[in-house]
Enzyme design. Structure first.
Site, PDB file in Angstrom:
ATOM      1  N   ARG A  54       1.689   9.126   4.883  1.00 55.26           N
ATOM      2  CA  ARG A  54       0.900   8.541   5.977  1.00 55.26           C
ATOM      3  C   ARG A  54       1.821   7.872   6.987  1.00 55.26           C
ATOM      4  O   ARG A  54       1.530   7.805   8.184  1.00 55.26           O
ATOM      5  CB  ARG A  54      -0.119   7.534   5.444  1.00 55.26           C
ATOM      6  N   VAL A  74       0.865  -1.187   0.000  1.00 54.97           N
ATOM      7  CA  VAL A  74       0.000   0.000   0.000  1.00 54.97           C
ATOM      8  C   VAL A  74       0.900   1.235   0.000  1.00 54.97           C
ATOM      9  O   VAL A  74       1.898   1.290   0.724  1.00 54.97           O
ATOM     10  CB  VAL A  74      -0.929   0.010   1.230  1.00 54.97           C
ATOM     11  N   ALA A  75       0.563   2.218  -0.808  1.00 55.79           N
ATOM     12  CA  ALA A  75       1.397   3.424  -0.921  1.00 55.79           C
ATOM     13  C   ALA A  75       1.580   4.100   0.436  1.00 55.79           C
ATOM     14  O   ALA A  75       0.621   4.272   1.191  1.00 55.79           O
ATOM     15  CB  ALA A  75       0.766   4.398  -1.907  1.00 55.79           C
ATOM     16  N   CYS A  76       2.804   4.493   0.733  1.00 53.17           N
ATOM     17  CA  CYS A  76       3.104   5.235   1.963  1.00 53.17           C
ATOM     18  C   CYS A  76       2.946   6.735   1.769  1.00 53.17           C
ATOM     19  O   CYS A  76       2.787   7.469   2.739  1.00 53.17           O
ATOM     20  CB  CYS A  76       4.528   4.937   2.412  1.00 53.17           C
ATOM     21  N   THR A  77       3.011   7.196   0.524  1.00 54.18           N
ATOM     22  CA  THR A  77       2.920   8.624   0.233  1.00 54.18           C
ATOM     23  C   THR A  77       1.499   8.994  -0.144  1.00 54.18           C
ATOM     24  O   THR A  77       0.863   8.325  -0.969  1.00 54.18           O
ATOM     25  CB  THR A  77       3.868   9.003  -0.920  1.00 54.18           C
TER      26      THR A  77
END
Length: 331
Positions: free
Chosen positions: A174, A152-155
């Protein structure tokens, strides 16, 4: 103090973040099998985003991966063929064994070429330099709803603002792994910011990094302490990406990246100097050649001419990261 802490070089910001999370965490959390120390709402600003690489022997920064990841983003790719070569560990995050979803920011920012979020942001700022709308989203709605999704994207988003005639960049995360992911993310986004400034024809401004959950995995604490106790000085000012860098430049570098990654070509230092690229980009290709030799010729040292042609910082980073691949007498 309502504004983020300000640093000239990321070297110092990185150590400050590690010290904060390691020494004075707000929480200890367990998520997806990882037990971590955590501090909420961590922010910092870099006044010289070109000084994006920490010179820390205990960190052993992989400068080749950092450059490859930034190029992978600019290429708008999500496949493992390219990025998995530089970071085999990422292969475990691909549900289908071939493509990454959250980690692959490239398709979200740079595809399709000519109509991407990045293209629209550049066009908007060229027409209206005072705009506040040049914000590009990365994490997608409901991306987090599948508990089995390992990637899942962290940005959350990237925003460009032209103020005082310079391009300032703000990134919203996040979450960030303070030891590993922070180095990679700051490198990629400052690299992209510098490229964006050149496309707009304005000087590079500040870079600001906002993180909701800055965390450090408990098993990484010894390495963090080694970094914090290492006597170092920040590296000198980073070399500027040359004026005249365009998408055509990126495509030429990517062409050489593919040739070297697939071991179809080998380059000497003299070969690299002859490439139709400015010295800044020749250094990038030289580093990709270093990695080609390490990967495809693991029983041989990196050739002395290629190692000697690197800038002092790049040579030091390679020496720290791959000490077992140095020519005799340079170990």
């Amino acid at each position: 103090m309502l504004r983020p802490a300000v640093f000239a070089a990321f070297h110092d910001a990185y150590r400050a973040v590690l010290d904060l999370v390691a020494a004075t965490p707000q929480y200890t959390i367990s998520s997806r099998g990882n037990r971590s120390r955590e501090v909420l709402n961590v922010s910092f600003t870099l006044t010289d985003p070109r000084r994006r690489t920490p010179a820390l022997a205990a960190r052993r920064t992989n400068i080749v991966f950092n450059l490859a990841e930034a190029l992978w983003y600019l290429a708008g790719r999500d496949d493992l063929d390219m990025i998995g070569y530089y970071a085999p560990r990422l292969r475990s995050l691909a549900a289908d064994g071939a493509r990454l979803t959250g980690t692959a920011y490239g398709p979200r920012l740079f595809a399709p070429r000519g109509r991407s979020q990045f293209d629209h942001a550049i066009q908007l700022l060229a027409a209206d330099p005072d705009s506040k709308r040049a914000a590009m989203t990365i994490m997608r709605p409901f991306e987090f709803t599948d508990p089995g999704n390992p990637d899942v994207a962290c940005t959350l988003a990237v925003q460009f603002l032209i103020r005082g005639g310079r391009l300032h960049t703000v990134v919203f995360m996040r979450g960030n792994d303070a030891l590993l992911g922070l180095v990679c993310d700051v490198f990629s986004f400052t690299f992209i910011a510098e490229f964006a400034a050149l496309q707009l024809g304005v000087p590079l401004g500040t870079y600001t990094h906002h993180v909701a959950s800055m965390h450090l995995n408990i098993p990484d604490l010894p390495q963090a302490h080694a970094i914090l106790t290492e006597p170092t000085a920040p590296p000198a000012a980073g070399e500027a990406m040359p004026t005249g860098t365009t998408w055509r430049t990126v495509q030429e570098v990517l062409r050489w990246e593919e040739e070297l990654r697939n071991n179809r070509r080998a380059l000497s230092a003299a070969d690299t100097v002859a490439l139709p690229l400015k010295p800044y980009w020749q250094q990038v290709v030289l580093l990709l050649e270093v990695y080609r030799q390490i990967t495809h010729q693991p029983d041989r040292p990196v050739t002395a001419d290629v190692l000697a042609a690197l800038t002092p910082l790049h040579r030091w980073l390679v020496t720290c990261r791959w000490p077992g691949h140095l020519p005799t007498g340079q170990e």
